[in-house]
Write a protein that holds these residues in place. Structure first.
Motif, PDB file in Angstrom:
ATOM      1  N   ARG A 181     -10.543   2.439  -1.432  1.00 32.77           N
ATOM      2  CA  ARG A 181     -11.414   1.262  -1.272  1.00 32.77           C
ATOM      3  C   ARG A 181     -10.678  -0.017  -1.661  1.00 32.77           C
ATOM      4  O   ARG A 181     -10.890  -1.078  -1.059  1.00 32.77           O
ATOM      5  CB  ARG A 181     -12.668   1.415  -2.127  1.00 32.77           C
ATOM      6  CG  ARG A 181     -13.588   2.550  -1.710  1.00 32.77           C
ATOM      7  CD  ARG A 181     -14.894   2.519  -2.497  1.00 32.77           C
ATOM      8  NE  ARG A 181     -15.656   3.756  -2.310  1.00 32.77           N
ATOM      9  CZ  ARG A 181     -15.637   4.775  -3.164  1.00 32.77           C
ATOM     10  NH1 ARG A 181     -14.922   4.705  -4.277  1.00 32.77           N
ATOM     11  NH2 ARG A 181     -16.344   5.854  -2.923  1.00 32.77           N
ATOM     12  N   TRP A 182      -9.844   0.078  -2.685  1.00 28.18           N
ATOM     13  CA  TRP A 182      -9.102  -1.094  -3.151  1.00 28.18           C
ATOM     14  C   TRP A 182      -7.868  -1.384  -2.297  1.00 28.18           C
ATOM     15  O   TRP A 182      -7.121  -2.310  -2.586  1.00 28.18           O
ATOM     16  CB  TRP A 182      -8.681  -0.898  -4.600  1.00 28.18           C
ATOM     17  CG  TRP A 182      -9.809  -0.993  -5.588  1.00 28.18           C
ATOM     18  CD1 TRP A 182     -11.115  -1.268  -5.326  1.00 28.18           C
ATOM     19  CD2 TRP A 182      -9.709  -0.810  -7.005  1.00 28.18           C
ATOM     20  NE1 TRP A 182     -11.846  -1.283  -6.485  1.00 28.18           N
ATOM     21  CE2 TRP A 182     -11.015  -1.008  -7.541  1.00 28.18           C
ATOM     22  CE3 TRP A 182      -8.682  -0.503  -7.871  1.00 28.18           C
ATOM     23  CZ2 TRP A 182     -11.289  -0.905  -8.896  1.00 28.18           C
ATOM     24  CZ3 TRP A 182      -8.948  -0.393  -9.230  1.00 28.18           C
ATOM     25  CH2 TRP A 182     -10.240  -0.599  -9.738  1.00 28.18           C
TER      26      TRP A 182
ATOM     27  N   GLU B 250     -12.410  10.946  -7.415  1.00 26.67           N
ATOM     28  CA  GLU B 250     -13.117   9.666  -7.326  1.00 26.67           C
ATOM     29  C   GLU B 250     -12.165   8.490  -7.544  1.00 26.67           C
ATOM     30  O   GLU B 250     -12.372   7.402  -6.989  1.00 26.67           O
ATOM     31  CB  GLU B 250     -14.265   9.621  -8.339  1.00 26.67           C
ATOM     32  CG  GLU B 250     -15.389  10.594  -8.039  1.00 26.67           C
ATOM     33  CD  GLU B 250     -16.067  10.306  -6.699  1.00 26.67           C
ATOM     34  OE1 GLU B 250     -16.028   9.135  -6.245  1.00 26.67           O
ATOM     35  OE2 GLU B 250     -16.618  11.245  -6.103  1.00 26.67           O
ATOM     36  N   LEU B 251     -11.133   8.702  -8.356  1.00 24.46           N
ATOM     37  CA  LEU B 251     -10.137   7.639  -8.531  1.00 24.46           C
ATOM     38  C   LEU B 251      -9.321   7.453  -7.258  1.00 24.46           C
ATOM     39  O   LEU B 251      -8.929   6.329  -6.910  1.00 24.46           O
ATOM     40  CB  LEU B 251      -9.214   7.962  -9.710  1.00 24.46           C
ATOM     41  CG  LEU B 251      -9.841   7.918 -11.101  1.00 24.46           C
ATOM     42  CD1 LEU B 251      -8.804   8.274 -12.163  1.00 24.46           C
ATOM     43  CD2 LEU B 251     -10.443   6.542 -11.384  1.00 24.46           C
ATOM     44  N   VAL B 252      -9.050   8.553  -6.571  1.00 21.45           N
ATOM     45  CA  VAL B 252      -8.336   8.441  -5.297  1.00 21.45           C
ATOM     46  C   VAL B 252      -9.190   7.659  -4.294  1.00 21.45           C
ATOM     47  O   VAL B 252      -8.691   6.761  -3.597  1.00 21.45           O
ATOM     48  CB  VAL B 252      -7.996   9.839  -4.753  1.00 21.45           C
ATOM     49  CG1 VAL B 252      -7.325   9.719  -3.379  1.00 21.45           C
ATOM     50  CG2 VAL B 252      -7.075  10.585  -5.720  1.00 21.45           C
TER      51      VAL B 252
ATOM     52  N   ALA C  42     -16.082   5.932   5.841  1.00 21.72           N
ATOM     53  CA  ALA C  42     -14.988   4.973   5.995  1.00 21.72           C
ATOM     54  C   ALA C  42     -15.235   3.759   5.114  1.00 21.72           C
ATOM     55  O   ALA C  42     -16.387   3.452   4.764  1.00 21.72           O
ATOM     56  CB  ALA C  42     -14.862   4.533   7.456  1.00 21.72           C
ATOM     57  N   VAL C  43     -14.147   3.077   4.776  1.00 29.26           N
ATOM     58  CA  VAL C  43     -14.254   1.855   3.980  1.00 29.26           C
ATOM     59  C   VAL C  43     -15.007   0.791   4.774  1.00 29.26           C
ATOM     60  O   VAL C  43     -15.854   0.065   4.226  1.00 29.26           O
ATOM     61  CB  VAL C  43     -12.854   1.345   3.578  1.00 29.26           C
ATOM     62  CG1 VAL C  43     -12.957  -0.007   2.880  1.00 29.26           C
ATOM     63  CG2 VAL C  43     -12.146   2.348   2.689  1.00 29.26           C
ATOM     64  N   GLU C  44     -14.702   0.707   6.071  1.00 26.31           N
ATOM     65  CA  GLU C  44     -15.294  -0.343   6.899  1.00 26.31           C
ATOM     66  C   GLU C  44     -16.813  -0.243   6.961  1.00 26.31           C
ATOM     67  O   GLU C  44     -17.516  -1.258   7.005  1.00 26.31           O
ATOM     68  CB  GLU C  44     -14.712  -0.284   8.316  1.00 26.31           C
ATOM     69  CG  GLU C  44     -13.227  -0.622   8.397  1.00 26.31           C
ATOM     70  CD  GLU C  44     -12.328   0.521   7.950  1.00 26.31           C
ATOM     71  OE1 GLU C  44     -12.844   1.641   7.700  1.00 26.31           O
ATOM     72  OE2 GLU C  44     -11.115   0.296   7.816  1.00 26.31           O
TER      73      GLU C  44
ATOM     74  N   LYS D 184       0.834  -1.208   0.000  1.00 24.44           N
ATOM     75  CA  LYS D 184       0.000   0.000   0.000  1.00 24.44           C
ATOM     76  C   LYS D 184       0.870   1.261   0.000  1.00 24.44           C
ATOM     77  O   LYS D 184       1.903   1.315   0.671  1.00 24.44           O
ATOM     78  CB  LYS D 184      -0.918   0.003   1.218  1.00 24.44           C
ATOM     79  CG  LYS D 184      -1.877   1.188   1.281  1.00 24.44           C
ATOM     80  CD  LYS D 184      -2.580   1.298   2.612  1.00 24.44           C
ATOM     81  CE  LYS D 184      -3.538   0.166   2.858  1.00 24.44           C
ATOM     82  NZ  LYS D 184      -4.357   0.390   4.092  1.00 24.44           N
ATOM     83  N   ASP D 185       0.447   2.263  -0.760  1.00 20.68           N
ATOM     84  CA  ASP D 185       1.094   3.576  -0.830  1.00 20.68           C
ATOM     85  C   ASP D 185       2.474   3.541  -1.483  1.00 20.68           C
ATOM     86  O   ASP D 185       3.202   4.539  -1.439  1.00 20.68           O
ATOM     87  CB  ASP D 185       1.219   4.218   0.565  1.00 20.68           C
ATOM     88  CG  ASP D 185      -0.105   4.689   1.126  1.00 20.68           C
ATOM     89  OD1 ASP D 185      -1.047   4.901   0.327  1.00 20.68           O
ATOM     90  OD2 ASP D 185      -0.207   4.857   2.355  1.00 20.68           O
TER      91      ASP D 185
END
Length: 651
Positions: A580-581, A573-575, A600-602, A476-477
């Motif tokens: 989410r991914w 929206e892509l960010v 939040a994603v959760e 990630k990142d």
């Protein structure tokens, strides 16, 4: 920053000039037959590689697929373009074609005797001549060559794997073999094979791999012989010329035309050589695009003046042999990024047809690209892969950034010791990393710069070696922020079941894959043992024998690609999608992209606050000053004496 003094570069002499097989360079070849021959060559090349992959034994060849096949004509010109290959030149230099006979198989791995085609000793090269009967004398004559070379597990030297990170001469790196006959008229030369296997820590695997490569190339030579029998030598050789000439004309029309006439300079760096303290080891290219009316032709001139002196450690590459012909074909795939579409890019082969379009000028002997024997070379990937990025960067300056940001770099990691039954083992893996963002799309995740290579299957490694793969996923990142984000690298965690030694030959642990035209650099390479525990410790990117205890976990994070374009121009929206991914963290979404998220994603209610995001981005744009064309990341200041930007980073 240390570079060589500005000296006059030289054009490397060659005893193998570029020339055609036919008087009209294939102009009169039947176009239908040209298509048939080109398809046949690609089919034979793939069949040879498939045979090697299915019959070899070592994980590096069989599973990681770190090998290549190539087909060359009797003038030693590469005809196929699916992947790069070594050179036939050293074989023809030492064994005249007229003395070769059917069933001969030639072998070499000597870096300095390879005319630049072999970069380090673990790359073992097999070459088989193709024969066709002369219609007048009935005597078989050499008409082509089938060749394969691959990275083998061990060829001797100071450490298992034959890649000592602190080597100061080639003598520490393993057994060096100049061109020899490995098979003589169809009979294996057992004494030569015995010498090589005697020097290897993995003799059975080495013998099996060489047998696979020899058999596959002999099979490929038979297939090509059948092609000559079917259509006749004159017709097939005319098709060979046409294939190469078509590539030359295509690259001149579709690629060179995209680069304006002019001169540009850029450089990038390897960060350490295994012997001295980390510093900037410079690779510089001065690119000149000549006009169509240039007396010596329309071409690209790559001048490497300003490249650093040869390193004490093993990061040198012998690039200046045979007019730099290997280096031309190695670097040429970068040019395909100028094609009109990604689909067209994939259609462009790199064969000998690109050679007349590139002129190389090398500094005097004694640099990273012109090392003097016996300078060590086992980690030459630090230089030869960096050159791909240097060429991409200097072209980006010429075409207003319409080139990808920096791509992943190769690295070797692995463990060795004794398994649960007390047998010696060596597990080495070439994990990929992220590709650079492009002016039209994000970079690809976890790509491998070696074509068709791959990470080792978990099912295989856990059954053969004393460790468990706890996880393998995206880091990630790790991709550089940009309007088009850099691709992500791997994060792999393995837990040892028995004491072992960890090895790493890796670059980009201080410096990072650069971003371009406002894009930010990706995350660097990193290895951590026992992450998140009181016993956490970081391992240097160059390590030959780091002790790992049973129960300890090794976390390997590979490089992310650089970003392309201003991150504040990325669609919010892509960010949010990337968050989410699980590719981008919520922290990075705000800090790197200026995107304000709610929810939040959760709880499945993550959303973009459009007004707050717009205001945040406007404030940031108003506060910042002029930025360089390239972003090298925070590690550059550590090695540059505090400078965050190089002089060449501005357009």
């Amino acid at each position: 920053m240390t570079t060589t003094p500005e000296t006059t570069s030289r054009r490397a002499p060659t005893q193998f000039p570029f020339e055609s097989l036919t008087a009209d360079a294939g102009a009169s070849a039947d176009p239908v037959l040209v298509e048939i021959v080109q398809g046949s060559l690609a089919s034979v090349e793939m069949e040879v590689e498939t045979a090697i992959g299915r019959t070899s034994r070592s994980p590096m060849i069989r599973d990681a697929h770190d090998f290549r096949a190539g087909i060359h004509d009797r003038k030693m010109r590469k005809l196929t373009g699916r992947s790069y290959s070594a050179l036939v030149h050293p074989v023809a230099r030492d064994f005249p074609l007229e003395e070769m006979v059917p069933g001969d198989v030639f072998f070499h791995n000597d870096v300095y005797e390879s005319e630049g085609g072999i970069g380090h000793l673990p790359d073992l090269c097999v070459t088989v001549p193709v024969f066709h009967a002369n219609p007048e004398t009935g005597k078989p004559e050499v008409v082509a060559f089938v060749q394969a070379f691959g990275h083998h597990d061990d060829i001797g030297g100071a450490v298992p794997g034959s890649m000592p990170s602190n080597a100061t001469s080639v003598y520490e790196e393993g057994l060096a073999v100049p061109p020899i006959k490995l098979w003589d008229a169809g009979v294996p030369v057992r004494s030569a094979l015995r010498i090589m296997t005697r020097n290897s820590r993995t003799p059975e695997a080495l013998a099996a791999d060489l047998d696979a490569e020899c058999s596959a190339c002999l099979m490929g030579a038979q297939r090509l012989g059948e092609l000559f029998d079917r259509y006749g030598r004159d017709s097939v050789e005319a098709a060979f010329d046409a294939i190469i000439d078509n590539s030359t004309r295509t690259y001149r029309r579709e690629i060179l035309s995209k680069i304006p006439v002019g001169t540009w300079v850029w450089e990038d760096y390897a960060e350490h050589d295994g012997v001295e303290e980390p510093k900037l080891h410079t690779q510089r290219i001065t690119l000149t695009r000549t006009p169509a009316d240039d007396p010596e032709g329309e071409r690209l001139i790559l001048d490497f003046a300003g490249t650093s002196p040869q390193a004490k450690g093993p990061i040198n590459h012998c690039g200046d042999y045979s007019d730099g012909v290997f280096l031309k074909k190695w670097l040429a795939p970068i040019l395909r990024n100028l094609a009109d579409t990604p689909e067209r890019m994939a259609e462009l082969d790199v064969n000998e047809g690109i050679v007349p379009l590139i002129e190389m000028r090398f500094p005097p002997k004694g640099t990273l690209l012109t090392p003097e024997f016996p300078a060590p070379t086992n980690a030459r990937t630090f230089v030869i892969l960096r050159l791909l990025g240097v060429l991409a960067g200097v072209i980006a300056k010429a075409v207003d950034g319409r080139m990808p940001a920096d791509q992943e770099t190769i690295r070797y990691t692995g463990v060795y010791g004794e398994d649960m039954e007390g047998r010696s083992y060596l597990m080495r893996e070439v994990l990929g990393g992220g590709a650079g963002g492009r002016y039209y799309a994000d970079g690809e995740d976890t790509i491998h710069v070696v074509p068709d290579s791959r990470n080792l299957p978990t099912e295989f490694t856990e059954s053969r070696f004393p460790f468990i793969v706890e996880s393998l996923g995206l880091a990630k990142d790790s991709g550089g922020a940009g309007e088009f984000r850099g691709g992500l690298g791997y994060e792999k965690r393995i837990r040892m079941l028995k004491d072992a030694n960890f090895m790493s030959i890796a670059d980009r642990s201080i410096l990072a894959c650069w971003g371009v035209k406002g894009g930010k650099a990706g995350a660097p390479f990193r290895v951590v043992v026992n992450p998140g525990t009181p016993e956490e410790r970081e391992i240097d990117a160059l390590a030959d024998a780091e002790p790992i205890k049973a129960g300890e976990t090794i976390c390997i994070q590979t490089t992310g690609g650089g970003g392309w374009g201003d991150p504040l121009d990325r669609d919010p929206e892509l960010v949010a999608r990337d968050v989410r991914w699980d590719k981008v963290s919520e922290r990075s979404a705000f800090e790197d992209y200026g995107v304000v998220l709610t929810g939040a994603v959760e709880s499945d209610d993550l959303a973009v606050d459009a007004e707050a995001t717009k205001a945040e981005r406007e404030n940031r744009r108003a506060a910042r000053g002029e930025e360089p064309f390239f972003d090298r990341g925070p590690g550059y200041a550590r090695l540059s004496g505090g400078a965050t930007v190089a002089d060449v980073d501005w357009v």
